[in-house]
Design a protein around this motif. Structure first.
Motif, PDB file in Angstrom:
ATOM      1  N   THR A 595       0.825  -1.204   0.000  1.00 26.35           N
ATOM      2  CA  THR A 595       0.000   0.000   0.000  1.00 26.35           C
ATOM      3  C   THR A 595       0.860   1.254   0.000  1.00 26.35           C
ATOM      4  OG1 THR A 595      -1.685   1.231   1.254  1.00 26.35           O
ATOM      5  CG2 THR A 595      -0.125  -0.076   2.530  1.00 26.35           C
ATOM      6  N   PRO A 596       0.400   2.320  -0.661  1.00 27.66           N
ATOM      7  CA  PRO A 596       1.075   3.598  -0.475  1.00 27.66           C
ATOM      8  C   PRO A 596       1.056   3.990   1.008  1.00 27.66           C
ATOM      9  CG  PRO A 596      -0.453   3.707  -2.324  1.00 27.66           C
ATOM     10  CD  PRO A 596      -0.703   2.403  -1.631  1.00 27.66           C
ATOM     11  N   ALA A 597       2.100   4.684   1.456  1.00 30.86           N
ATOM     12  CA  ALA A 597       2.225   5.017   2.872  1.00 30.86           C
ATOM     13  C   ALA A 597       1.027   5.814   3.385  1.00 30.86           C
ATOM     14  CB  ALA A 597       3.522   5.789   3.110  1.00 30.86           C
ATOM     15  N   ASP A 598       0.372   6.577   2.508  1.00 30.46           N
ATOM     16  CA  ASP A 598      -0.771   7.397   2.939  1.00 30.46           C
ATOM     17  C   ASP A 598      -1.905   6.563   3.519  1.00 30.46           C
ATOM     18  OD1 ASP A 598       0.685   9.453   1.920  1.00 30.46           O
ATOM     19  OD2 ASP A 598      -0.571   9.789   0.146  1.00 30.46           O
ATOM     20  N   TYR A 599      -2.008   5.313   3.098  1.00 33.81           N
ATOM     21  CA  TYR A 599      -3.124   4.469   3.535  1.00 33.81           C
ATOM     22  C   TYR A 599      -2.700   3.422   4.564  1.00 33.81           C
ATOM     23  CZ  TYR A 599      -4.942   6.494  -0.779  1.00 33.81           C
ATOM     24  OH  TYR A 599      -5.324   7.374  -1.772  1.00 33.81           O
ATOM     25  N   LEU A 600      -1.476   3.508   5.043  1.00 34.68           N
ATOM     26  CA  LEU A 600      -0.942   2.471   5.920  1.00 34.68           C
ATOM     27  C   LEU A 600      -1.793   2.292   7.172  1.00 34.68           C
ATOM     28  CD1 LEU A 600       1.258   0.425   6.649  1.00 34.68           C
ATOM     29  CD2 LEU A 600       2.579   2.312   7.645  1.00 34.68           C
ATOM     30  N   GLN A 615       2.299  -9.064  11.407  1.00 45.56           N
ATOM     31  CA  GLN A 615       3.622  -9.642  11.667  1.00 45.56           C
ATOM     32  C   GLN A 615       4.739  -8.632  11.469  1.00 45.56           C
ATOM     33  OE1 GLN A 615       3.695 -13.206  12.529  1.00 45.56           O
ATOM     34  NE2 GLN A 615       1.576 -12.542  12.789  1.00 45.56           N
ATOM     35  N   GLY A 616       4.519  -7.653  10.580  1.00 45.28           N
ATOM     36  CA  GLY A 616       5.567  -6.662  10.347  1.00 45.28           C
ATOM     37  C   GLY A 616       5.233  -5.790   9.168  1.00 45.28           C
ATOM     38  N   GLN A 617       6.064  -4.778   8.950  1.00 47.38           N
ATOM     39  CA  GLN A 617       5.927  -3.898   7.792  1.00 47.38           C
ATOM     40  C   GLN A 617       7.321  -3.520   7.305  1.00 47.38           C
ATOM     41  OE1 GLN A 617       4.633   0.265   9.045  1.00 47.38           O
ATOM     42  NE2 GLN A 617       3.758  -0.935  10.700  1.00 47.38           N
ATOM     43  N   ASP A 618       7.380  -3.272   5.988  1.00 42.33           N
ATOM     44  CA  ASP A 618       8.690  -3.044   5.380  1.00 42.33           C
ATOM     45  C   ASP A 618       8.515  -2.100   4.203  1.00 42.33           C
ATOM     46  OD1 ASP A 618      11.424  -3.413   4.874  1.00 42.33           O
ATOM     47  OD2 ASP A 618      11.009  -4.990   3.411  1.00 42.33           O
ATOM     48  N   ALA A 619       9.470  -1.196   4.023  1.00 38.64           N
ATOM     49  CA  ALA A 619       9.429  -0.275   2.885  1.00 38.64           C
ATOM     50  C   ALA A 619       9.794  -1.019   1.620  1.00 38.64           C
ATOM     51  CB  ALA A 619      10.382   0.886   3.116  1.00 38.64           C
ATOM     52  N   ARG A 620       9.055  -0.738   0.544  1.00 38.27           N
ATOM     53  CA  ARG A 620       9.367  -1.317  -0.765  1.00 38.27           C
ATOM     54  C   ARG A 620       9.208  -0.206  -1.791  1.00 38.27           C
ATOM     55  NH1 ARG A 620       6.468  -6.761  -2.453  1.00 38.27           N
ATOM     56  NH2 ARG A 620       7.797  -7.510  -0.734  1.00 38.27           N
ATOM     57  N   GLY A 621      10.331   0.440  -2.131  1.00 33.26           N
ATOM     58  CA  GLY A 621      10.254   1.610  -2.994  1.00 33.26           C
ATOM     59  C   GLY A 621       9.503   2.706  -2.270  1.00 33.26           C
ATOM     60  N   ASN A 622       8.475   3.261  -2.918  1.00 34.86           N
ATOM     61  CA  ASN A 622       7.670   4.306  -2.278  1.00 34.86           C
ATOM     62  C   ASN A 622       6.389   3.744  -1.665  1.00 34.86           C
ATOM     63  OD1 ASN A 622       6.315   3.674  -4.569  1.00 34.86           O
ATOM     64  ND2 ASN A 622       6.316   5.739  -5.446  1.00 34.86           N
ATOM     65  N   ALA A 623       6.347   2.424  -1.491  1.00 38.55           N
ATOM     66  CA  ALA A 623       5.185   1.781  -0.869  1.00 38.55           C
ATOM     67  C   ALA A 623       5.613   1.085   0.420  1.00 38.55           C
ATOM     68  CB  ALA A 623       4.557   0.775  -1.828  1.00 38.55           C
ATOM     69  N   VAL A 624       4.616   0.594   1.168  1.00 42.53           N
ATOM     70  CA  VAL A 624       4.878  -0.140   2.406  1.00 42.53           C
ATOM     71  C   VAL A 624       4.226  -1.515   2.287  1.00 42.53           C
ATOM     72  CG1 VAL A 624       4.603  -0.194   4.912  1.00 42.53           C
ATOM     73  CG2 VAL A 624       4.907   1.994   3.745  1.00 42.53           C
ATOM     74  N   VAL A 625       4.961  -2.538   2.691  1.00 38.51           N
ATOM     75  CA  VAL A 625       4.439  -3.914   2.669  1.00 38.51           C
ATOM     76  C   VAL A 625       4.069  -4.311   4.089  1.00 38.51           C
ATOM     77  CG1 VAL A 625       4.925  -6.316   2.115  1.00 38.51           C
ATOM     78  CG2 VAL A 625       5.921  -4.489   0.723  1.00 38.51           C
ATOM     79  N   VAL A 626       2.811  -4.681   4.285  1.00 34.70           N
ATOM     80  CA  VAL A 626       2.331  -5.132   5.588  1.00 34.70           C
ATOM     81  C   VAL A 626       2.093  -6.635   5.506  1.00 34.70           C
ATOM     82  CG1 VAL A 626       0.537  -4.900   7.355  1.00 34.70           C
ATOM     83  CG2 VAL A 626       1.208  -2.911   5.983  1.00 34.70           C
ATOM     84  N   THR A 627       2.661  -7.381   6.437  1.00 36.69           N
ATOM     85  CA  THR A 627       2.423  -8.818   6.491  1.00 36.69           C
ATOM     86  C   THR A 627       1.609  -9.136   7.740  1.00 36.69           C
ATOM     87  OG1 THR A 627       4.561  -9.136   7.589  1.00 36.69           O
ATOM     88  CG2 THR A 627       4.486  -9.438   5.207  1.00 36.69           C
TER      89      THR A 627
END
Length: 670
Positions: A595-600, A615-627
């Motif tokens: 998701t874009p960081a604005d909607y995290l 479980q965690g979150q990680d930056a991926r380019g200009n987006a954020v990955v939430v697991t």
């Protein structure tokens, strides 16, 4: 075996997460090897390997497709596999019969969930692989980051053989670290080969450092090379390639290449690497002796207007057209009427198949996925293929009574073709339940019923495929006696049940001694236990992860029979389960949201409301990955909700993580 006897052949698969560019890469391979004279594209539905109408309509790979190509004098049997988790059985059965694999990574996303799942499968089957970091022309692409993710998340010793020249839209070529030269594509024209030139001065320092790391990794596995290297001698390119090949085949090193398949950059060097570093049949770890008697594994079935075709990998021996073979898994004899080399949806008839071949056979009647074909009835059985767990059920029925027979026929064919589909009758409602790995797989199955078998069906709402299990041990004594004129029924037994670890399935054992129960009746006890476990007595769901032990019993000389013991065992299991503190299990899904960081904050809040555990979150380019781990029951219709939540900008993937006990809050609802 002697390497001189090995065929100049590569059996490889292309595997990846959905949308990593796997089919696009495969289509370029077909073009560059001369198999196709034009390039098929996923977006316009013109691909060769995705030839099924549903694949072209949906723009995804559903079935693994095989073809044969040639490159630099080497035959390559190539299987393109699906990237979507719902069709993971296709990846699993393909990896089971392949000698090597090309794993395609998205240059922006890196290691994605399905890539990780497929990588573990390749580990299980000890399949050597090379990596192709694709889409390096995209915004946010980062080659070093993807290599780092491979090392951290996959535990792979990933070693770049190339460095990209230019980044994102400026990506135009690669540095060949072994030859220390540059390959540059001046245009996107697939017919124009790369220009070989000097390494750009700004990359020379990085190239020399990367080559030094590559050389060190290769020579440390070879005593002769290591001794020379320690004396200050630089190994030649041919010696390095030979050492790298040995390390790749042993699974110690994963060579990494760079490119952009869509822009026709990096595919020829990838083909060179397939020939140079992946094994020939018989050369991979654990390979069979290709010179022995016939031994082949059936890994896929397909039914069409020409009849059923069984796809096999021949591990040893020779099979000629018209030969009688034995199904070593069942002991039955079968006749191989016709043999075919497969080119996607085309077939070329063959007179014989030999060790190393991946091909199709028509004429086999009772062969299923995972069965072994051999020249002798008592031949060794090859390791089979286990189907993944089904997590979703749908009730299915014909729209009219006229379609009942056609529906039954169609469902029987689909379940035979795809072992990850399950079919059963609900004991309470009498409905036919079709189970699978996800909503998409079941939608595709229903569409096949309509298009292939002409059956219009009604499909109920998807339901979670719950399970039940035990949390304690219990032992019961059961007497089955029935007398109503003529021969009676008598069976007496003591059955003990106990829980097993999650994922263990069901085990049956007998400790009966002294002939208390004749040996010929003990298999009937197991049959009764297994039948009763299909619908557990606690909540009606299949019973899993338990052990049933036949402890003792007695029989009657005249009135005991296999049927009596089967009925007694089923009743005893139901009674024992209710005493063993049964619970309901639900599938927990490993969910990854990008998701874009604005909607995290909104995304995480929504996952928590669905009883998820982040479980965690990680930056991926200009987006954020939430697991997160989320109960499947909370994920139906999630894609629409996520799109609304993120103005259509977020996406997600999910796959089964594990089964866990349903919390008290949901037990009644389940």
């Amino acid at each position: 075996m002697n390497s001189n006897n090995l065929r100049n052949l590569r059996n490889i698969g292309v595997i990846a997460h959905v949308d990593a560019g796997k089919t696009t890469t495969t289509e370029r391979i077909l073009f560059y090897t001369g198999e196709n004279h034009r390039i098929g594209e996923v977006d316009d539905g013109s691909t060769t390997m995705d030839f099924d109408p549903q694949e072209r309509q949906r723009g995804i790979t559903i079935h693994s497709a095989a073809t044969t190509v040639h490159w630099q004098g080497t035959q390559i049997n190539l299987i393109d596999t699906p990237g979507h988790i719902d069709f993971n059985i296709e990846v699993k059965r393909s990896l089971r019969v392949l000698d090597g694999a090309v794993v395609v990574f998205d240059g922006v996303a890196g290691v994605e969930p399905q890539t990780e799942t497929n990588w573990r499968l390749a580990d299980d089957y000890r399949v050597p692989r090379i990596a192709f970091v694709n889409k390096l022309d995209r915004a946010g692409a980062d080659f070093p980051r993807v290599v780092s993710m491979m090392r951290e998340r996959l535990g792979a010793r990933a070693l770049p053989l190339q460095l990209p020249i230019g980044a994102e839209s400026e990506f135009r070529g690669v540095v060949d670290l072994l030859a220390l030269q540059a390959l540059v594509w001046d245009r996107d024209d697939a017919k124009e080969p790369p220009r070989v030139t000097e390494i750009p001065p700004e990359l020379m320092s990085a190239a020399q450092a990367a080559r030094a790391r590559l050389v060190e990794a290769v020579v440390e596995r070879d005593d002769a090379l290591l001794d020379a290297w320690l004396r200050g001698e630089s190994p030649g390119v041919d010696a390095l390639r030979a050492g790298l090949r040995a390390a790749t085949i042993a699974g110690d090193i994963v060579p990494v290449l760079a490119g952009s398949a869509f822009r026709n950059r990096g595919v020829e060097p990838l083909l060179d690497a397939v020939v140079a570093y992946l094994p020939r049949p018989g050369e991979a770890p654990g390979a069979a002796d290709t010179q022995g008697p016939l031994s082949a594994l059936a890994f896929k079935l397909s039914a069409d207007d020409h009849g059923a075709m069984v796809f096999v990998r021949v591990y040893s021996g020779v099979l000629k057209r018209g030969d009688t073979v034995f199904n070593a898994s069942t002991g039955k004899a079968e006749r191989a009427s016709r043999l075919y080399e497969i080119h996607a949806d085309r077939r070329v008839e063959r007179d014989e198949l030999v060790a190393g071949d991946i091909a199709g056979i028509v004429g086999l009647k009772d062969v299923l996925t995972g069965h072994t074909l051999a020249s002798a009835k008592d031949a060794p059985v090859l390791e089979s293929i286990e189907a993944p767990e089904a997590v979703i059920d749908v009730a299915i029925e014909p729209r009219s009574q006229d379609g009942t027979a056609a529906l039954a026929k169609g469902l029987a064919v689909l379940v035979r073709e795809d072992p990850s589909l399950r079919l059963r009758q609900d004991t309470d409602s009498g409905q036919t339940l079709l189970s699978g790995m996800g909503e998409l797989q079941l939608e595709v199955a229903v569409e096949k019923l309509r298009s292939r078998f002409g059956v219009e069906v009604q499909m109920g709402r998807p339901q979670v495929a719950y399970r039940e299990t035990l949390t304690a041990a219990a032992e019961v004594h059961h007497l089955h006696r029935k007398q109503s004129g003529g021969p009676g029924q008598f069976a007496e037994l003591t059955l003990r049940v106990a829980p097993l670890p999650r994922g263990a399935g069901m085990r049956f054992d007998s400790t009966v001694v002294g002939g208390a129960i004749p040996r010929e009746f003990i298999p009937a006890v197991e049959v009764g236990v297994r039948k009763a476990a299909l619908a557990g007595p606690f909540a009606g769901y299949p019973l899993v992860d338990f052990e049933a032990v036949l402890v003792d019993g007695s029989h009657h000389v005249r009135d005991s029979s296999a049927l009596a013991f089967e009925l007694a065992a089923a009743a005893a299991l139901r009674e024992a389960v209710l005493k063993a503190s049964p619970v309901v299990l639900e599938p927990l899904m490993a969910v990854e949201v990008i998701t874009p960081a604005d909607y995290l904050g909104d995304v995480i809040g929504d996952l928590l409301r669905r009883h998820g555990h982040v479980q965690g979150q990680d930056a991926r380019g200009n987006a954020v990955v939430v697991t997160a781990h989320v109960p499947l029951a909370q994920m139906f219709g999630y894609i629409g909700h996520l799109r609304a939540l993120s103005s259509g900008r977020a996406q997600f993937t999910m796959q089964l993580s594990h089964y866990a006990e349903v919390p008290a809050r949901a037990a009644l609802a389940a």
